[in-house]
Design a protein around this motif. Structure first.
Motif, PDB file in Angstrom:
ATOM      1  N   THR A 101      -2.391  13.994   6.658  1.00 27.03           N
ATOM      2  CA  THR A 101      -1.475  14.111   5.738  1.00 27.03           C
ATOM      3  C   THR A 101      -1.067  12.811   4.899  1.00 27.03           C
ATOM      4  O   THR A 101      -1.038  11.662   5.533  1.00 27.03           O
ATOM      5  CB  THR A 101       0.188  14.261   6.291  1.00 27.03           C
ATOM      6  N   ILE A 102      -0.607  12.412   3.794  1.00 25.62           N
ATOM      7  CA  ILE A 102      -0.837  11.241   2.804  1.00 25.62           C
ATOM      8  C   ILE A 102       0.311  11.203   2.562  1.00 25.62           C
ATOM      9  O   ILE A 102       0.975  12.383   1.681  1.00 25.62           O
ATOM     10  CB  ILE A 102      -1.688  11.520   2.001  1.00 25.62           C
ATOM     11  N   TYR A 103       1.361  10.226   2.835  1.00 24.14           N
ATOM     12  CA  TYR A 103       2.875  10.400   2.460  1.00 24.14           C
ATOM     13  C   TYR A 103       2.903   8.870   1.463  1.00 24.14           C
ATOM     14  O   TYR A 103       2.272   8.017   1.548  1.00 24.14           O
ATOM     15  CB  TYR A 103       3.631   9.485   3.173  1.00 24.14           C
ATOM     16  N   THR A 104       3.260   9.220   0.346  1.00 25.44           N
ATOM     17  CA  THR A 104       2.976   8.554  -0.845  1.00 25.44           C
ATOM     18  C   THR A 104       4.185   8.574  -2.013  1.00 25.44           C
ATOM     19  O   THR A 104       5.086   9.216  -2.074  1.00 25.44           O
ATOM     20  CB  THR A 104       1.686   8.441  -1.722  1.00 25.44           C
ATOM     21  N   ALA A 105       4.474   7.907  -3.410  1.00 27.55           N
ATOM     22  CA  ALA A 105       5.305   8.272  -4.267  1.00 27.55           C
ATOM     23  C   ALA A 105       4.046   7.801  -5.511  1.00 27.55           C
ATOM     24  O   ALA A 105       3.447   7.591  -5.916  1.00 27.55           O
ATOM     25  CB  ALA A 105       6.458   6.913  -4.261  1.00 27.55           C
ATOM     26  N   THR A 106       4.869   8.984  -6.018  1.00 26.36           N
ATOM     27  CA  THR A 106       3.959   9.661  -7.292  1.00 26.36           C
ATOM     28  C   THR A 106       3.722   8.401  -7.870  1.00 26.36           C
ATOM     29  O   THR A 106       2.519   7.285  -8.722  1.00 26.36           O
ATOM     30  CB  THR A 106       4.591  10.283  -8.479  1.00 26.36           C
ATOM     31  N   ASN A 107       4.494   6.954  -8.439  1.00 22.34           N
ATOM     32  CA  ASN A 107       4.461   5.850  -9.542  1.00 22.34           C
ATOM     33  C   ASN A 107       3.668   4.943  -8.687  1.00 22.34           C
ATOM     34  O   ASN A 107       3.022   4.460  -8.993  1.00 22.34           O
ATOM     35  CB  ASN A 107       5.950   5.656  -9.651  1.00 22.34           C
ATOM     36  N   TRP A 108       3.529   4.708  -7.260  1.00 21.23           N
ATOM     37  CA  TRP A 108       2.717   4.434  -6.800  1.00 21.23           C
ATOM     38  C   TRP A 108       1.586   4.422  -6.740  1.00 21.23           C
ATOM     39  O   TRP A 108       0.803   3.496  -6.824  1.00 21.23           O
ATOM     40  CB  TRP A 108       2.960   3.880  -5.362  1.00 21.23           C
ATOM     41  N   TRP A 109       1.346   5.525  -6.434  1.00 22.52           N
ATOM     42  CA  TRP A 109      -0.518   6.416  -6.749  1.00 22.52           C
ATOM     43  C   TRP A 109      -0.721   6.094  -8.010  1.00 22.52           C
ATOM     44  O   TRP A 109      -1.826   5.230  -8.189  1.00 22.52           O
ATOM     45  CB  TRP A 109      -0.334   7.610  -5.761  1.00 22.52           C
ATOM     46  N   ALA A 110      -0.175   6.467  -9.039  1.00 24.62           N
ATOM     47  CA  ALA A 110      -0.557   5.996 -10.327  1.00 24.62           C
ATOM     48  C   ALA A 110      -0.740   4.928 -10.333  1.00 24.62           C
ATOM     49  O   ALA A 110      -1.868   4.280 -11.091  1.00 24.62           O
ATOM     50  CB  ALA A 110       0.221   6.766 -11.537  1.00 24.62           C
ATOM     51  N   SER A 111      -0.113   3.517 -10.233  1.00 20.79           N
ATOM     52  CA  SER A 111      -0.452   2.055 -10.090  1.00 20.79           C
ATOM     53  C   SER A 111      -1.453   1.758  -9.378  1.00 20.79           C
ATOM     54  O   SER A 111      -2.478   1.141 -10.170  1.00 20.79           O
ATOM     55  CB  SER A 111       0.896   1.703 -10.201  1.00 20.79           C
ATOM     56  N   CYS A 112      -1.361   2.330  -7.908  1.00 19.97           N
ATOM     57  CA  CYS A 112      -2.209   1.782  -7.108  1.00 19.97           C
ATOM     58  C   CYS A 112      -3.607   2.271  -6.711  1.00 19.97           C
ATOM     59  O   CYS A 112      -4.291   1.707  -6.470  1.00 19.97           O
ATOM     60  CB  CYS A 112      -1.965   1.581  -6.303  1.00 19.97           C
ATOM     61  N   THR A 113      -4.028   3.396  -7.365  1.00 23.54           N
ATOM     62  CA  THR A 113      -4.886   3.971  -7.049  1.00 23.54           C
ATOM     63  C   THR A 113      -4.972   4.381  -8.521  1.00 23.54           C
ATOM     64  O   THR A 113      -6.808   4.863  -8.109  1.00 23.54           O
ATOM     65  CB  THR A 113      -5.155   6.016  -6.409  1.00 23.54           C
ATOM     66  N   GLY A 114      -4.905   4.377  -9.970  1.00 23.86           N
ATOM     67  CA  GLY A 114      -5.905   4.354 -11.186  1.00 23.86           C
ATOM     68  C   GLY A 114      -5.401   6.244 -11.324  1.00 23.86           C
ATOM     69  O   GLY A 114      -6.055   6.535 -12.028  1.00 23.86           O
ATOM     70  N   GLU A 126       2.410   3.137   0.411  1.00 20.41           N
ATOM     71  CA  GLU A 126       3.823   2.916  -0.720  1.00 20.41           C
ATOM     72  C   GLU A 126       3.622   1.583  -1.059  1.00 20.41           C
ATOM     73  O   GLU A 126       2.674   0.589  -0.661  1.00 20.41           O
ATOM     74  CB  GLU A 126       4.865   3.536   0.342  1.00 20.41           C
ATOM     75  N   TYR A 127       5.029   1.419  -1.010  1.00 23.21           N
ATOM     76  CA  TYR A 127       4.534  -0.104  -2.060  1.00 23.21           C
ATOM     77  C   TYR A 127       4.819  -1.257  -0.433  1.00 23.21           C
ATOM     78  O   TYR A 127       5.609  -1.275  -0.184  1.00 23.21           O
ATOM     79  CB  TYR A 127       6.216  -0.016  -2.323  1.00 23.21           C
ATOM     80  N   ASN A 128       3.905  -2.434  -1.335  1.00 22.94           N
ATOM     81  CA  ASN A 128       3.750  -2.846  -0.470  1.00 22.94           C
ATOM     82  C   ASN A 128       5.455  -4.073   0.174  1.00 22.94           C
ATOM     83  O   ASN A 128       6.274  -4.860  -0.731  1.00 22.94           O
ATOM     84  CB  ASN A 128       3.312  -4.107  -0.759  1.00 22.94           C
ATOM     85  N   PRO A 129       5.474  -3.314   1.312  1.00 28.44           N
ATOM     86  CA  PRO A 129       6.899  -5.124   2.090  1.00 28.44           C
ATOM     87  C   PRO A 129       6.705  -6.012   1.516  1.00 28.44           C
ATOM     88  O   PRO A 129       8.084  -7.237   2.234  1.00 28.44           O
ATOM     89  CB  PRO A 129       7.546  -3.789   2.536  1.00 28.44           C
ATOM     90  N   TYR A 130       5.833  -6.654   1.432  1.00 28.20           N
ATOM     91  CA  TYR A 130       5.561  -8.609   1.965  1.00 28.20           C
ATOM     92  C   TYR A 130       4.819  -9.216   0.547  1.00 28.20           C
ATOM     93  O   TYR A 130       4.920 -10.051   0.692  1.00 28.20           O
ATOM     94  CB  TYR A 130       3.844  -8.606   3.246  1.00 28.20           C
ATOM     95  N   GLY A 131       4.592  -8.551  -0.677  1.00 34.54           N
ATOM     96  CA  GLY A 131       4.923  -8.993  -1.518  1.00 34.54           C
ATOM     97  C   GLY A 131       3.924  -8.108  -2.775  1.00 34.54           C
ATOM     98  O   GLY A 131       4.356  -7.096  -3.208  1.00 34.54           O
ATOM     99  N   ALA A 132       3.322  -8.592  -3.354  1.00 38.45           N
ATOM    100  CA  ALA A 132       2.282  -7.398  -4.569  1.00 38.45           C
ATOM    101  C   ALA A 132       2.506  -6.211  -3.933  1.00 38.45           C
ATOM    102  O   ALA A 132       1.728  -5.617  -3.436  1.00 38.45           O
ATOM    103  CB  ALA A 132       1.323  -8.011  -4.981  1.00 38.45           C
ATOM    104  N   SER A 133       2.946  -5.378  -4.781  1.00 36.99           N
ATOM    105  CA  SER A 133       2.486  -3.718  -4.297  1.00 36.99           C
ATOM    106  C   SER A 133       1.836  -3.154  -3.505  1.00 36.99           C
ATOM    107  O   SER A 133       1.578  -2.160  -3.036  1.00 36.99           O
ATOM    108  CB  SER A 133       3.573  -3.390  -5.506  1.00 36.99           C
ATOM    109  N   CYS A 134       0.345  -3.282  -4.503  1.00 43.05           N
ATOM    110  CA  CYS A 134      -0.383  -2.158  -4.457  1.00 43.05           C
ATOM    111  C   CYS A 134      -1.327  -3.820  -2.789  1.00 43.05           C
ATOM    112  O   CYS A 134      -2.883  -3.529  -3.484  1.00 43.05           O
ATOM    113  CB  CYS A 134      -1.475  -2.365  -5.294  1.00 43.05           C
ATOM    114  N   TYR A 135      -0.777  -4.145  -2.395  1.00 41.48           N
ATOM    115  CA  TYR A 135      -1.764  -5.441  -1.478  1.00 41.48           C
ATOM    116  C   TYR A 135      -2.527  -6.642  -1.910  1.00 41.48           C
ATOM    117  O   TYR A 135      -3.393  -6.010  -1.177  1.00 41.48           O
ATOM    118  CB  TYR A 135      -2.374  -4.447  -0.497  1.00 41.48           C
TER     119      TYR A 135
END
Length: 303
Positions: free
Chosen positions: A229-242, A193-202
């Motif tokens: 199992t993959i836990y994620t959010a749709t917006n993060w997935w679209a942004s960080c994996t294309g 999911e979103y990076n808790p330490y900086g840029a969302s996509c690490y």
């Protein structure tokens, strides 16, 4: 890999607490009633991100501001995507949903007998983060949920900018992220999911992120016989994996969305296996629904 230090119970025996169930609809209704107006946990605020160009330590506990006990499935989701305060009960009109929960070190020792009495039938427990952290409450949470009759599994909080997917997968499997075909152990899970330490996509490109997830997934599969199992959010997935769609054929989806409906899913998945619909409610930790009846949950555990 063995599920825990205890020996497995013989096939066909009843686990303690296995009959203490409330009707699924009643349990979900109780959980849904508490969704509206839920505020963000006080511990969810992130420290200021590291300055651009700051080198990350190969041992994360040496990083300034490292806070693995505040990182858990969904710890970054509400801040980025919010909550709409809706009830998930509308989903029950279309399909049977089985209630459960996920916990991490913040919950400490969980009262599993009460959770089971209130209708929880499964739990995911944070085991590890990066390649150095283990949840200090993992034993009580993982074994305690089993003893109360829940089907449970372990998850890993990913730090893709720190080390390879295979390194983190091996750390995870070596520290609680295994799987046993006992009918009581869910597939290991990857929380990305979103990076808790900086840029969302690490700091990874989309192709590098897809490669990292694939590396983690393949390593877990090679070690345990199950794709995670993959836990994620749709917006993060679209942004960080294309919006990469290649994992849907092998990896169950655990979607994070705090709303009355599950919404649009990441590319590649036609349905969710788990839905984390609220970060507070009837059960300790986060509130989840398995997309099916209890017999299908058991079938997933059996592989």
């Amino acid at each position: 890999m063995p599920r825990s230090s205890r020996s497995a119970r013989p096939t066909g025996t009843t686990r303690p607490g296995a009959r203490r169930r409330l009707p699924v609809l009643a349990a979900c209704a109780a959980a849904a009633a508490l969704v509206t107006g839920v505020g963000a946990p006080a511990y969810a605020a992130d420290p200021a991100p590291l300055a651009p160009g700051t080198a990350l330590s190969p041992t994360p506990e040496n990083r300034p501001g490292f806070h693995p006990d505040r990182d858990f499935a969904g710890s970054t989701v509400a801040a980025h995507e919010g909550r709409d305060g809706g009830s998930p009960l509308a989903a029950l009109d279309a399909a049977v949903q089985t209630p459960g929960m996920d916990v991490a070190s913040y919950q400490g020792n969980v009262d599993w007998s009460t959770a089971a009495a209130n209708g929880a039938q499964f739990a995911y427990v944070k085991a590890t983060e990066g390649t150095s952290y283990t949840n200090p409450s993992f034993g009580q949470q993982y074994n305690g949920s089993y003893d109360a009759g829940l089907i449970r599994g372990a998850y890993h909080f990913a730090l893709p900018g720190d080390s390879s997917g295979s390194a983190q997968a091996n750390w995870f499997v070596d520290h609680g992220g295994g799987w046993s075909a006992d009918g009581a152990t869910l597939p290991p899970a990857l929380d990305i999911e979103y990076n808790p330490y900086g840029a969302s996509c690490y700091g990874l490109s989309r192709s590098a992120m897809v490669g990292w997830i694939g590396d983690f997934s393949t390593t877990v599969h090679n070690r345990t016989g199950r794709y995670p199992t993959i836990y994620t959010a749709t917006n993060w997935w679209a942004s960080c994996t294309g919006n990469y769609g290649g994992f849907g054929a092998t990896n169950p989806l655990w979607i994070a969305r705090y709303s009355s409906t599950v919404g649009t899913l990441p590319n590649g998945w036609g349905y969710q296996t788990f839905w984390q619909y609220a970060d507070s409610g009837t059960f300790p930790g986060d509130q989840d629904l398995f997309n099916g009846a209890t017999d299908r949950l058991s079938a997933l555990a059996l592989g």
